[in-house]
Write a protein that holds these residues in place. Structure first.
Motif, PDB file in Angstrom:
ATOM      1  N   UNK A 178       0.736  -1.222   0.008  1.00  0.00           N
ATOM      2  CA  UNK A 178      -0.036  -0.165  -0.083  1.00  0.00           C
ATOM      3  C   UNK A 178       0.574   1.354  -0.069  1.00  0.00           C
ATOM      4  N   UNK A 179       0.154   2.278  -0.128  1.00  0.00           N
ATOM      5  CA  UNK A 179       0.549   3.751  -1.092  1.00  0.00           C
ATOM      6  C   UNK A 179       0.063   4.327   0.098  1.00  0.00           C
ATOM      7  N   UNK A 180       0.273   5.619   0.951  1.00  0.00           N
ATOM      8  CA  UNK A 180      -0.453   6.110   2.289  1.00  0.00           C
ATOM      9  C   UNK A 180       0.437   7.384   2.324  1.00  0.00           C
ATOM     10  N   UNK A 181      -0.507   8.636   2.550  1.00  0.00           N
ATOM     11  CA  UNK A 181      -0.423   9.786   2.564  1.00  0.00           C
ATOM     12  C   UNK A 181       0.649   9.661   4.126  1.00  0.00           C
ATOM     13  N   UNK A 182       0.930  10.302   4.219  1.00  0.00           N
ATOM     14  CA  UNK A 182       1.978   9.751   5.566  1.00  0.00           C
ATOM     15  C   UNK A 182       1.417  10.798   6.841  1.00  0.00           C
ATOM     16  N   UNK A 183       1.022  11.372   7.189  1.00  0.00           N
ATOM     17  CA  UNK A 183      -0.172  12.224   8.275  1.00  0.00           C
ATOM     18  C   UNK A 183      -1.469  11.418   7.884  1.00  0.00           C
ATOM     19  N   UNK A 184      -1.804  10.111   6.761  1.00  0.00           N
ATOM     20  CA  UNK A 184      -2.714   8.826   7.057  1.00  0.00           C
ATOM     21  C   UNK A 184      -2.733   8.217   7.794  1.00  0.00           C
ATOM     22  N   UNK A 185      -1.695   7.415   7.620  1.00  0.00           N
ATOM     23  CA  UNK A 185      -1.054   6.698   7.979  1.00  0.00           C
ATOM     24  C   UNK A 185      -0.399   6.494   9.434  1.00  0.00           C
ATOM     25  N   UNK A 186      -0.353   7.640  10.197  1.00  0.00           N
ATOM     26  CA  UNK A 186       0.806   7.758  11.335  1.00  0.00           C
ATOM     27  C   UNK A 186      -1.434   8.265  12.380  1.00  0.00           C
ATOM     28  N   UNK A 187      -2.387   8.306  11.909  1.00  0.00           N
ATOM     29  CA  UNK A 187      -3.430   8.953  12.157  1.00  0.00           C
ATOM     30  C   UNK A 187      -4.603   7.141  12.034  1.00  0.00           C
ATOM     31  N   UNK A 188      -4.000   6.235  11.696  1.00  0.00           N
ATOM     32  CA  UNK A 188      -4.291   4.873  10.944  1.00  0.00           C
ATOM     33  C   UNK A 188      -3.579   4.292  12.039  1.00  0.00           C
ATOM     34  N   UNK A 189      -2.568   3.701  12.596  1.00  0.00           N
ATOM     35  CA  UNK A 189      -1.851   3.321  13.715  1.00  0.00           C
ATOM     36  C   UNK A 189      -2.745   3.754  14.721  1.00  0.00           C
ATOM     37  N   UNK A 190      -2.302   4.311  15.157  1.00  0.00           N
ATOM     38  CA  UNK A 190      -2.670   5.290  16.119  1.00  0.00           C
ATOM     39  C   UNK A 190      -4.010   4.616  16.721  1.00  0.00           C
ATOM     40  N   UNK A 191      -4.779   4.516  15.605  1.00  0.00           N
ATOM     41  CA  UNK A 191      -6.421   4.087  15.698  1.00  0.00           C
ATOM     42  C   UNK A 191      -6.689   2.393  15.822  1.00  0.00           C
ATOM     43  N   UNK A 192      -5.245   1.990  14.990  1.00  0.00           N
ATOM     44  CA  UNK A 192      -5.165   0.242  15.468  1.00  0.00           C
ATOM     45  C   UNK A 192      -4.498  -0.241  16.046  1.00  0.00           C
ATOM     46  N   UNK A 193      -5.480  -1.530  16.873  1.00  0.00           N
ATOM     47  CA  UNK A 193      -5.475  -2.601  17.985  1.00  0.00           C
ATOM     48  C   UNK A 193      -4.583  -3.300  17.737  1.00  0.00           C
ATOM     49  N   UNK A 194      -5.401  -4.058  16.600  1.00  0.00           N
ATOM     50  CA  UNK A 194      -4.464  -5.622  15.952  1.00  0.00           C
ATOM     51  C   UNK A 194      -3.494  -5.847  15.946  1.00  0.00           C
ATOM     52  N   UNK A 195      -2.825  -6.874  15.691  1.00  0.00           N
ATOM     53  CA  UNK A 195      -1.363  -7.222  15.069  1.00  0.00           C
ATOM     54  C   UNK A 195      -1.671  -8.225  14.306  1.00  0.00           C
ATOM     55  N   UNK A 196      -0.234  -8.474  13.936  1.00  0.00           N
ATOM     56  CA  UNK A 196      -0.394  -9.848  12.431  1.00  0.00           C
ATOM     57  C   UNK A 196      -0.954  -9.599  11.771  1.00  0.00           C
ATOM     58  N   UNK A 197      -1.265 -10.535  10.935  1.00  0.00           N
ATOM     59  CA  UNK A 197      -2.416 -10.504   9.753  1.00  0.00           C
ATOM     60  C   UNK A 197      -3.589 -10.011   9.318  1.00  0.00           C
ATOM     61  N   UNK A 198      -3.959  -9.883  11.369  1.00  0.00           N
ATOM     62  CA  UNK A 198      -5.568  -9.079  11.240  1.00  0.00           C
ATOM     63  C   UNK A 198      -5.133  -7.568  10.818  1.00  0.00           C
ATOM     64  N   UNK A 199      -4.217  -7.165  11.201  1.00  0.00           N
ATOM     65  CA  UNK A 199      -4.102  -5.562  11.415  1.00  0.00           C
ATOM     66  C   UNK A 199      -3.738  -4.868  10.358  1.00  0.00           C
ATOM     67  N   UNK A 200      -3.653  -5.066   8.740  1.00  0.00           N
ATOM     68  CA  UNK A 200      -3.498  -5.016   7.502  1.00  0.00           C
ATOM     69  C   UNK A 200      -5.433  -4.378   7.039  1.00  0.00           C
ATOM     70  N   UNK A 201      -5.984  -5.555   7.643  1.00  0.00           N
ATOM     71  CA  UNK A 201      -7.534  -5.574   7.274  1.00  0.00           C
ATOM     72  C   UNK A 201      -8.344  -4.084   7.908  1.00  0.00           C
TER      73      UNK A 201
END
Length: 250
Positions: A178-201
């Motif tokens: 995937x390609x992300x705008x950097x500020x968007x990826x930062x925001x998404x990573x802050x929101x995500x709680x999953x690890x492993x295979x489910x993280x991308x989903x």
């Protein structure tokens, strides 16, 4: 009109793409993937850096990365290793901290994601101003090569169940190219709680939640040539748990 075109050109020239390469036991694949990245970025003329995040690989992956840094330069190959295997999500968080690009590309280091698609990702992003562009194996002329029936069923099944339960607005939820705008990826990573295979989903599901726009580029996914797949029974169980969590909470 001329000044608007000029502004767009200036923006393109100032764009920089940080490629995050999490590695664990990839000594055979790393020289090839780095060579291909340098080749396709060089041909397309985009500014880039490659950030290798090695999680204490016992096979000497870091030593290979150090040699590659000598060949291509410390401005292009950044080494940001960690002492032990800490998971994909935290590898991205670690990589983001060291990225200087306004766009970030995430991909596997095992040659399953071909860098030849990166210029298409960039063009797609520019064309629609997308917040993220995802490679898809399940649309257009995308496909999967080298998987046995079990792996294909797991991937197809995971995507089908996710589409039914979460309606995420993207065709390939478990892909990691995937390609992300950097500020968007930062925001998404802050929101995500999953690890492993489910993280991308979860990244795609959270993107939809937050109103980010998603573009897709068909890709050919090729199973790794060297090394072993890291998908096991535990990953499948954690995927199903994560899917149910997202279904309840989103």
């Amino acid at each position: 009109m001329a000044s608007r075109r000029g502004n767009a050109k200036t923006r393109e020239q100032s764009d920089k793409y940080s490629v995050l390469l999490p590695t664990y036991n990839e000594r055979d694949n790393l020289p090839l993937i780095v060579w291909l990245l340098v080749k396709y970025f060089g041909e397309s003329g985009y500014n880039y850096e490659i950030i290798v995040i090695d999680d204490g690989s016992p096979d000497g992956t870091l030593q290979i990365a150090e040699q590659l840094q000598k060949i291509y330069g410390a401005d292009k190959i950044l080494l940001r290793p960690r002492a032990k295997k800490l998971g994909l999500g935290t590898a991205y968080i670690h990589g983001i901290k060291h990225a200087s690009g306004n766009f970030i590309i995430i991909m596997d280091a095992d040659l399953s994601h071909h860098p030849k698609f990166i210029p298409q990702f960039i063009e797609k992003q520019k064309e629609g101003g997308y917040d993220l562009v995802s490679g898809t194996r399940y649309r257009g002329d995308g496909g999967v090569y080298g998987w046995d029936l079990r792996r294909k069923l797991i991937s197809r099944g995971a995507n089908f169940i996710t589409q039914v339960l979460l309606r995420p607005g993207a065709s390939d939820l478990t892909g990691s190219f995937r390609l992300y705008k950097t500020e968007v990826l930062k925001k998404l990573v802050e929101q995500c709680v999953s690890k492993g295979y489910v993280f991308q989903m979860e990244m795609i599901v959270r993107a939809r939640q937050l109103g980010y726009t998603v573009g897709e580029v068909p890709i050919s996914f090729v199973d790794r040539v060297y090394g072993e797949s890291k998908l096991g029974g535990n990953e499948i169980v954690s995927f199903l748990k994560g899917l149910l969590t997202l279904f309840v909470t989103t």
